[in-house]
Design a protein around this motif. Structure first.
Motif, PDB file in Angstrom:
ATOM      1  N   ARG A  73       0.808  -1.220   0.000  1.00  0.00           N
ATOM      2  CA  ARG A  73       0.000   0.000   0.000  1.00  0.00           C
ATOM      3  C   ARG A  73       0.840   1.268   0.000  1.00  0.00           C
ATOM      4  NH1 ARG A  73      -4.836  -1.570   4.320  1.00  0.00           N
ATOM      5  NH2 ARG A  73      -5.679  -3.332   3.129  1.00  0.00           N
ATOM      6  N   LEU A  74       2.125   1.136   0.291  1.00  0.00           N
ATOM      7  CA  LEU A  74       2.993   2.310   0.224  1.00  0.00           C
ATOM      8  C   LEU A  74       3.055   2.876  -1.187  1.00  0.00           C
ATOM      9  CD1 LEU A  74       6.033   1.430   2.556  1.00  0.00           C
ATOM     10  CD2 LEU A  74       4.084   2.912   3.027  1.00  0.00           C
ATOM     11  N   TRP A  75       2.817   2.025  -2.190  1.00  0.00           N
ATOM     12  CA  TRP A  75       2.840   2.521  -3.559  1.00  0.00           C
ATOM     13  C   TRP A  75       1.645   3.418  -3.867  1.00  0.00           C
ATOM     14  CZ3 TRP A  75       5.562  -2.066  -2.777  1.00  0.00           C
ATOM     15  CH2 TRP A  75       6.878  -2.060  -3.269  1.00  0.00           C
ATOM     16  N   TRP A  76       0.660   3.408  -2.973  1.00  0.00           N
ATOM     17  CA  TRP A  76      -0.456   4.333  -3.144  1.00  0.00           C
ATOM     18  C   TRP A  76       0.007   5.784  -2.979  1.00  0.00           C
ATOM     19  CZ3 TRP A  76      -4.770   1.696   0.294  1.00  0.00           C
ATOM     20  CH2 TRP A  76      -5.196   0.516  -0.341  1.00  0.00           C
ATOM     21  N   ILE A  77       1.130   5.987  -2.321  1.00  0.00           N
ATOM     22  CA  ILE A  77       1.640   7.342  -2.115  1.00  0.00           C
ATOM     23  C   ILE A  77       2.020   7.979  -3.446  1.00  0.00           C
ATOM     24  CG2 ILE A  77       3.420   8.719  -0.952  1.00  0.00           C
ATOM     25  CD1 ILE A  77       3.684   6.484   1.091  1.00  0.00           C
ATOM     26  N   LEU A  78       2.444   7.157  -4.389  1.00  0.00           N
ATOM     27  CA  LEU A  78       2.880   7.678  -5.688  1.00  0.00           C
ATOM     28  C   LEU A  78       1.695   8.276  -6.465  1.00  0.00           C
ATOM     29  CD1 LEU A  78       5.230   4.782  -6.846  1.00  0.00           C
ATOM     30  CD2 LEU A  78       5.947   7.105  -6.290  1.00  0.00           C
ATOM     31  N   PRO A  79       1.793   9.507  -6.913  1.00  0.00           N
ATOM     32  CA  PRO A  79       0.709  10.112  -7.723  1.00  0.00           C
ATOM     33  C   PRO A  79       0.783   9.645  -9.173  1.00  0.00           C
ATOM     34  CG  PRO A  79       2.460  11.699  -7.433  1.00  0.00           C
ATOM     35  CD  PRO A  79       2.864  10.472  -6.641  1.00  0.00           C
ATOM     36  N   VAL A  80       0.620   8.347  -9.371  1.00  0.00           N
ATOM     37  CA  VAL A  80       0.775   7.759 -10.702  1.00  0.00           C
ATOM     38  C   VAL A  80      -0.207   8.365 -11.692  1.00  0.00           C
ATOM     39  CG1 VAL A  80       0.629   5.624 -12.026  1.00  0.00           C
ATOM     40  CG2 VAL A  80       1.656   5.599  -9.752  1.00  0.00           C
ATOM     41  N   GLY A  81      -1.469   8.467 -11.297  1.00  0.00           N
ATOM     42  CA  GLY A  81      -2.477   9.009 -12.197  1.00  0.00           C
ATOM     43  C   GLY A  81      -2.195  10.443 -12.611  1.00  0.00           C
ATOM     44  N   ILE A  82      -1.780  11.265 -11.649  1.00  0.00           N
ATOM     45  CA  ILE A  82      -1.479  12.672 -11.947  1.00  0.00           C
ATOM     46  C   ILE A  82      -0.310  12.771 -12.916  1.00  0.00           C
ATOM     47  CG2 ILE A  82      -0.697  14.853 -10.942  1.00  0.00           C
ATOM     48  CD1 ILE A  82      -2.156  14.088  -8.382  1.00  0.00           C
ATOM     49  N   CYS A  83       0.725  11.957 -12.681  1.00  0.00           N
ATOM     50  CA  CYS A  83       1.911  11.975 -13.526  1.00  0.00           C
ATOM     51  C   CYS A  83       1.568  11.557 -14.959  1.00  0.00           C
ATOM     52  CB  CYS A  83       2.980  11.057 -12.951  1.00  0.00           C
ATOM     53  SG  CYS A  83       4.529  11.046 -13.877  1.00  0.00           S
ATOM     54  N   LEU A  84       0.808  10.474 -15.103  1.00  0.00           N
ATOM     55  CA  LEU A  84       0.441  10.005 -16.436  1.00  0.00           C
ATOM     56  C   LEU A  84      -0.466  11.002 -17.146  1.00  0.00           C
ATOM     57  CD1 LEU A  84      -0.203   6.189 -15.794  1.00  0.00           C
ATOM     58  CD2 LEU A  84       1.806   7.284 -16.800  1.00  0.00           C
ATOM     59  N   ALA A  85      -1.390  11.602 -16.405  1.00  0.00           N
ATOM     60  CA  ALA A  85      -2.288  12.582 -17.004  1.00  0.00           C
ATOM     61  C   ALA A  85      -1.507  13.801 -17.506  1.00  0.00           C
ATOM     62  CB  ALA A  85      -3.353  13.013 -15.996  1.00  0.00           C
TER      63      ALA A  85
END
Length: 259
Positions: A73-85
């Motif tokens: 769940r620590l990977w939830w910290i990464l703003p993956v969606g924001i970065c890809l968008a």
């Protein structure tokens, strides 16, 4: 230890396409992004978080003071969606046709067509997107019972009961379905059997003060429920709702109110 961290990471990433795009996006930001604020937040921030998560001391502290099963769940910290968008819209802005085609192709082959008709999608029974039997049974019990509902549900209903009504009290919950859950519950084990033993279920109702029992009527009953103090009060499709009658529930509720 690095191997264990990577194993947990592999379980989190699924097919890996999203995280692959995420790291490609970081690579793009490193060479193309000129805005210092964006670089600080989306590039340096994400790199720092990734390094932090993969540090063995962080894993050791988490395992010792939290638990191993939730480290992913620590990977939830990464703003993956924001970065890809951000990267996607930047590409389309700079290269409208080529950028749009590239993003479309990546999404097309990186995803999965859910309307394939192979059982991967099910239509919801109601606006709650919860099985209709759960809604009907909980509604009935809330109307039937003047006080708090104490009920035991079959395993297949456990993920939905508290989603629909948090006031329902159960002797066990959806944690029983978690493969990482190390606890045991005798009541749940009895309810999970293909052959229902109402003699021992009655004992569990006594011990856990559980008034209502919801069981799959298609299962084999080793003993007639009525012989063990259960009375059938409601049926929904294949499910039967029994009330355990060997306890004076009115007296017990009065005792609870006095506490």
């Amino acid at each position: 230890m690095i191997g264990k961290i990577y194993e947990i990471y592999s379980m989190y990433t699924g097919t890996g396409i999203v995280m692959m795009l995420f790291f490609v996006g970081l690579f793009y930001l490193a060479f193309q992004e000129k805005n210092r604020s964006v670089r600080t937040i989306l590039l340096y921030g994400n790199i720092a978080i990734v390094i932090f998560i993969f540090l063995p001391p962080v894993y050791s502290l988490f395992v010792n003071y939290v638990d191993t099963s939730t480290y992913w769940r620590l990977w939830w910290i990464l703003p993956v969606g924001i970065c890809l968008a951000y990267v996607g819209t930047t590409l389309i802005h700079k290269h409208r046709i080529a950028g749009f085609i590239l993003i479309f192709v990546v999404l097309l082959f990186g995803g999965r067509f859910i309307y394939s008709g192979k059982g991967e999608m099910q239509f919801a029974d109601n606006i709650y997107q919860i099985p209709g039997e759960v809604v009907e049974i909980v509604d009935f019990l809330e109307e039937y019972e003047e006080n708090t509902v104490y009920a035991a549900f079959p395993p297949e209903m456990l993920p939905y009961v508290r989603q629909y009504d948090v006031a329902v009290r159960m002797p066990y919950g959806r944690e029983m379905l978690d493969e990482n859950w190390s606890g045991e519950n005798g009541f749940y084990q009895l309810m999970s059997e293909l052959q229902l033993d109402f003699v021992n279920l009655a004992k569990k109702c006594e011990y856990n003060y559980t008034r209502y029992l919801i069981v799959d009527g298609n299962k084999y009953y080793m003993t007639a429920p009525e012989e063990c103090g259960f009375a059938l009060i409601y049926t929904v499709d294949r499910y039967e709702v029994y009330e355990y009658t060997n306890i004076d529930w009115d007296k017990r509720n009065e005792e609870l109110q006095e506490l």
